[in-house]
Structure formats: C-alpha cells, structure tokens
Design a protein around this motif. Structure first.
Motif, PDB file in Angstrom:
ATOM      1  N   GLY A   1      27.808  39.757  36.992  1.00  0.00           N
ATOM      2  CA  GLY A   1      26.485  39.288  36.773  1.00  0.00           C
ATOM      3  C   GLY A   1      25.141  40.175  37.583  1.00  0.00           C
ATOM      4  N   VAL A   2      25.534  41.109  38.159  1.00  0.00           N
ATOM      5  CA  VAL A   2      24.435  41.909  38.655  1.00  0.00           C
ATOM      6  C   VAL A   2      23.572  42.479  37.849  1.00  0.00           C
ATOM      7  CG1 VAL A   2      23.829  43.605  40.410  1.00  0.00           C
ATOM      8  CG2 VAL A   2      26.045  42.206  40.520  1.00  0.00           C
ATOM      9  N   ASN A   3      21.923  42.035  38.099  1.00  0.00           N
ATOM     10  CA  ASN A   3      20.986  42.698  37.413  1.00  0.00           C
ATOM     11  C   ASN A   3      20.668  43.919  38.215  1.00  0.00           C
ATOM     12  OD1 ASN A   3      18.626  43.420  36.150  1.00  0.00           O
ATOM     13  ND2 ASN A   3      18.137  41.301  35.907  1.00  0.00           N
TER      14      ASN A   3
ATOM     15  N   ALA B   1      29.939  45.764  38.613  1.00  0.00           N
ATOM     16  CA  ALA B   1      28.990  44.969  38.952  1.00  0.00           C
ATOM     17  C   ALA B   1      28.300  44.280  38.128  1.00  0.00           C
ATOM     18  CB  ALA B   1      27.914  45.897  39.872  1.00  0.00           C
ATOM     19  N   ARG B   2      28.132  45.024  36.829  1.00  0.00           N
ATOM     20  CA  ARG B   2      27.310  44.366  35.593  1.00  0.00           C
ATOM     21  C   ARG B   2      28.202  43.006  35.300  1.00  0.00           C
ATOM     22  NH1 ARG B   2      26.120  48.043  31.072  1.00  0.00           N
ATOM     23  NH2 ARG B   2      24.929  46.232  30.280  1.00  0.00           N
TER      24      ARG B   2
ATOM     25  N   ARG C   1      17.845  45.155  41.011  1.00  0.00           N
ATOM     26  CA  ARG C   1      18.346  45.663  42.538  1.00  0.00           C
ATOM     27  C   ARG C   1      17.709  47.032  42.999  1.00  0.00           C
ATOM     28  NH1 ARG C   1      18.249  40.961  42.093  1.00  0.00           N
ATOM     29  NH2 ARG C   1      20.114  39.586  42.288  1.00  0.00           N
TER      30      ARG C   1
END
Lengths: 355, 239
Positions: free
Chosen positions: A216-218, A212-213, A222
């Motif tokens: 680009g997931v912050n 997920a990281r 979230r």
C-alpha cells in the motif's frame, strides 16, 4: 499497534543525529580555539559540504535514485537570498535591469531566507511531481536534465543572475558557530526523516518496489517528500555559503561540485546520515592535503614536483576503490549509534542484561 | 466477500488464466492448487493488482479493485505474500512490518488500533528477532515475516503464495496452526496456494483446482481428492 513505533521512536533518531554531529562539533571547537583563520575558512567550507551532502542523502540515500540535480537547489538558494539581500547600490552595478523591481529591493536576511525557502519549496514540488513518478535510470536522467536546464537559466538570464560572471556584494554575516548549529539541526532532520514511517516506506520501496507497492505504499508521494526536504536542505547550504563568502558564480555549483558531493555520499555510505559526515570529512580533508602536494612542497628535504590535477585523479581512484571493495560505503547500513549499541551489547559482563 | 469473476489473462499467445471464477467468504480458508504453470501465481497477481486482467474483474464487497495497481488493492484490504520472497532485506523485521502497518493506520485506522502486532510476532515465533535485518533470517523465518507483514495491513483477505515452501513437516504443521489462528482471531479470509497437497488438504475448507489457466474443480478436500479430473491432471492419469 502504536507500541511498535516506540521501539524506533523519534528520541532515538534525535540522539542518533546528535551523535553524528558530535565529531563535527568537536573538530570545529578545536579549530575555533587553536587554528589560524584560513583553517577556519576551510572548516566552514566543510560544514557547507556536509549540509549539501545531507540534502543529497535525504533523497538519494533513501530512494536509491542518483540525483545529479541536487546542486541546483544549492545554487538557487544562494542566488535567491543574494538577490533579495544585496544593497541596491551594489545591485546597480551587478543587476541594474533586474525584473519586478528587484534591483531596488533590499530585505533583511531573515525574511529573505524565508522567501527563498518558499520559492525553493514551490520549484522542488513542481519538479518533484515529475521525477517522483519515474523509477530507475529514467529518474537519474531526469535529475541530470534538471541540472542542465537550471544551469542554463542561471548562465543566460543575466538580468537576474548576472550570468557567467560572479555575483558579488552579498552581506557576509555568517560565522562558524552558526554554521555548526545549522549542521547539527540538518543532521538531526535527515536522521528523523530516515527513521520516520515515511522514510522507512521509502527505503522499503528502494529495496523492493513491487513489495512496497503491494503493502500500500504510495511510492511517488514518499519520493516527493524526500525530494522536497532534500531540496530545502541543499538550499540552506547555498545560503550558508553565500552569506559567508559574499559572492557566487553558477559554475561553482556545476558538474565538478555535483561529482565531488556524490563522491562524498558514496564513500561515506549513502544509506546512513552518519555516512554523510564520514564521507564528507574524508574527502574534504583528503583534498586539502592533496592540494598541498599539488603545489610541489618540500618534504623530508626533497623538492616534490608540481602535480596539478592530482586531487581529481585521487578522487576518482578513491571512488573506484570504494565501489570495488566496499560498495555500500564506509558506514554501510549502520549509523554511529547502531555501532555504539552493538559494541555496548557485546562487551563482556553486559551480556546478562539482554534476554 | 472476495469475488473473482471471469478473469482472463494472456501473455503473448499463452493463456495463463481462462475465465476463472472464485469466491472467498469472510473468515474462510480457501485453497488453490494445480500443477506447475496452471496459473495460480498469475491469479494471485491479478487479485493483488500487480497484473490487470484482460477480461473479468475482481470485486471486494462488490467494489471492483482489479486493474488499479497494487497500492489500491492493499489499501482496500487485501494483503499478500510472495512465492519468491520479497522482503526488504536491509530493513529490520520490525521495519518490514511497519511499512505495512503505516498503510493500515492511514487507511484502516479502526482495525489498526485493534491489532496487537507484538502479539502476532510472538504467535508466529519471531519474538526476539524484531531488531534483526530481515535478510539475515532463515528461509522459514523470512516466510513468516512475509505473512506478518501482510497481516499488518489489517486486511479482510490474505493471499498466501506458497507459504510452506522450504519448510519441513513439523514447521508446516505449525504454520497451518498459525494460519488457522489468524483466521479465528481476525476473521480474515484466506486464499492459500501450495504444492504440498497434504498441507492444503489439512488446512483449507474449500479447494479450487486450476489447470492450464482453467478452474477444473472446486469443493471440499474430500470432494476434490476424489474428483477424477483432478486425479488425472494433478496426480497423473492411471496407467
């Protein structure tokens, strides 16, 4: 690119949330029409529990971080509106030394609810900024610490929260139909969050944090969103509770209630909003039936012995069985409407509809 | 331009990467080969931000992106796949892709609008599988979903860590065609790692060879194939 979203559009989430609320509405309508008053009170308690568990699901179910602190928001929501709406004459008895002139203040419930929600929003954001940055067991422990800190404040800040004894005299105006409306809205909200881009990113981070990281997931942001939304929903449950019962006590939101609601979430399946309804219903109804047994009723002409503590025992056994036999809960990862869609697709004669 | 400049990385006493330089231009397909333990995956992990280099840096269009965590690298426009699959198994294929697409919409809106993901799904042969849970797909399909997911970032550069692992010859030939097509249509620069020399030699315009954490050769497939150092470490020294 926006076309992709349409497949999982918000309409489907709203309908899914409504479908999850449908059995609750059905049962409550029957209760309102036919059941005696004490069953109505039990049904109301069940509705409060659904909202509490839904608040828990928003964070724990999507982030897969166990939250032992969610009842903190239930308690704070209840206390905040209680302090703001209780008549000064009553407060002279309960909290005469309340700070900031709160002892003489009385607000209409509507602004009181808004102020309480903003207060919870602020506190949840502050605590969430810390908790959302920690992963795994560390985060679980932090929620436990939050529970202990807030409970300690509620118990010992007697000027404001009346401490260990019950806070009473809160105006009682909530009714079952209003609670039903809140439950429906909350279930739809929880479902909308679960299916939203943020909800999907959060669930992705709970399945594979590094992947997920790397997309680009912050993750912290979230988690914070889920934490705050969950807190607001839980606080709403607290307000529903106190505006119906008229009295609160900090210990009723402490560990036994934490475990009861976590058990409901686990049993129903924490990944889905439908699981919230299923788990809460099974345990709430089950516990009421067991309470009858605890009192030693006469069954089939047989006088059963009194068995106090049976409900706690059965609750523990049910959770053990659930963890062993079906660790993802009754619903697993499927919502009611997913099951319905799969069933419709599988019906003979309908197969030709799909390529 | 993606530049790796003098990157070193040690794990305890083991030097996984020793002053490695590599440059990939836009729309270039670059291969990275080397025997097991040569440092290929470590290099991909440094480029994608999962590892911070001990020395040197990684620059995208001149800006340093190394040592800032994988989120920043992804948002800057470098996508990757994983050698050991790292899909979100309980999410559908579409949701897997959506996780990255959301980042693209946030950080690279112009490119996100231009990307037709439905067409990309079809191009990789996954049409019809959109609503299936990613964890239920076959191994080869899961590899393709990983590529799609990375592509949904609308990246300038893609790192594919053993994309053909577990595929048969026909499947890897199809994959090579799909990768070339991605490059042609989106102008993405690629670094492809694989054990399958045939696959790499047929696909890549430039190939770098790693051994014991050092780059020992770089050039076209022809040049690398006939380099004595490569023949020695990779194919075994002549008896």
């Amino acid at each position: 690119m926006t076309r992709l979203l349409a497949l999982d559009g918000w309409r489907r989430s709203v309908i899914g949330g409504l479908i999850a609320a449908l059995p609750v509405v059905g049962v409550c309508v029957l209760v309102l029409l036919f059941a005696p008053a004490y069953v109505e009170r039990l049904a109301y308690a069940g509705l409060v529990a659904i909202v509490v568990v839904a608040g828990l699901q928003v964070f724990t179910g999507n982030a897969l971080i166990v939250n032992f602190g969610h009842t903190v928001w239930v308690a704070l929501g209840a206390y905040f509106v209680a302090i703001l709406t209780t008549p000064p004459a009553m407060k002279a008895l309960i909290i005469p030394d309340a700070p900031w002139g709160l002892a003489t203040l009385q607000l209409h419930p509507l602004p009181a609810v808004v102020i309480a929600l903003f207060a919870v929003l602020a506190l949840a954001t502050l605590t969430g900024l810390v908790i959302s940055r920690v992963s795994g067991i560390g985060a679980d422990i932090l929620t436990l610490c939050l529970q202990i800190i807030v409970h300690s404040v509620l118990i010992h800040w007697t000027d404001l929260f009346k401490g260990n004894t019950a806070f009473f005299g809160v105006p009682q105006f909530m009714t079952l139909p209003w609670a039903l409306l809140i439950v429906t809205v909350v279930l739809v909200l929880a479902r909308l969050f679960r299916d939203s881009p943020w909800g999907v990113q959060l669930r992705a981070s709970s399945e594979n944090l590094l992947a997920a990281r790397s997309m680009g997931v912050n993750v912290a942001r979230r988690r914070l969103a889920a934490w705050v939304l969950g807190a607001l929903i839980s606080a709403t449950a607290g307000m529903m509770y106190v505006f119906f019962i008229g009295t609160i006590s900090a210990k009723s939101f402490y560990f036994s209630y934490v475990f009861l609601t976590i058990a409901m979430l686990i049993l129903g399946g924490m990944r889905t909003v439908s699981g919230v309804v299923v788990g809460t219903a099974i345990i709430q109804i089950g516990i009421e039936l067991i309470r009858m047994l605890e009192n030693g009723p006469v069954m089939l002409g047989l006088q059963l012995p009194q068995m106090f503590g049976l409900s706690g025992l059965v609750l523990g056994v049910v959770i053990v069985l659930c963890m062993v036999l079906r660790p993802s809960g009754v619903m697993g990862t499927r919502e009611f409407d997913d099951l319905l869609r799969m069933w419709l697709a599988r019906r003979p004669g309908r197969n030709g509809d799909r390529p | 331009m993606l530049e790796i400049r003098g990157v070193s990385k040690s794990f305890g006493g083991l030097k996984a990467l020793d002053c490695v330089d590599l440059a990939v231009g836009p729309a270039e397909i670059s291969g990275l080969i080397g025997p097991n333990g040569a440092g290929k995956s470590s290099l991909v992990n440094v480029i994608s931000g999962l590892l911070a280099p001990d020395g040197g840096d990684v620059r995208l269009e001149g800006r340093v992106v190394s040592g800032q965590g994988p989120e920043r690298v992804a948002r800057a426009g470098i996508g990757r796949t994983f050698q050991n699959l790292r899909l979100f198994p309980a999410l559908t294929v579409l949701q897997n892709i959506e996780v990255a697409a959301q980042t693209a919409r946030e950080c690279r809106p112009d490119r996100a609008v231009a990307m037709d993901l439905q067409a990309e799904i079809a191009a990789l042969g996954l049409a019809g599988a959109e609503q299936l849970d990613a964890g239920t797909l076959s191994y080869g399909d899961q590899r393709r979903v990983e590529i799609l997911r990375a592509l949904a970032l609308c990246p300038d550069f893609l790192l594919l860590d053993e994309p053909a692992a577990g595929m048969n010859e026909a499947e890897s030939a199809m994959l090579a065609t799909a990768i070339r097509s991605i490059r042609d249509r989106h102008g993405v620069g690629l670094i492809v790692i694989d054990h399958d020399l045939h696959f790499i030699m047929g696909l890549c315009e430039r190939i770098a060879v790693l051994d014991m954490g050092r780059k020992i050769a770089e050039g076209t497939a022809q040049e690398v194939r006939h380099d004595p150092k490569v023949i020695e470490v990779y194919l075994g020294a002549p008896a």
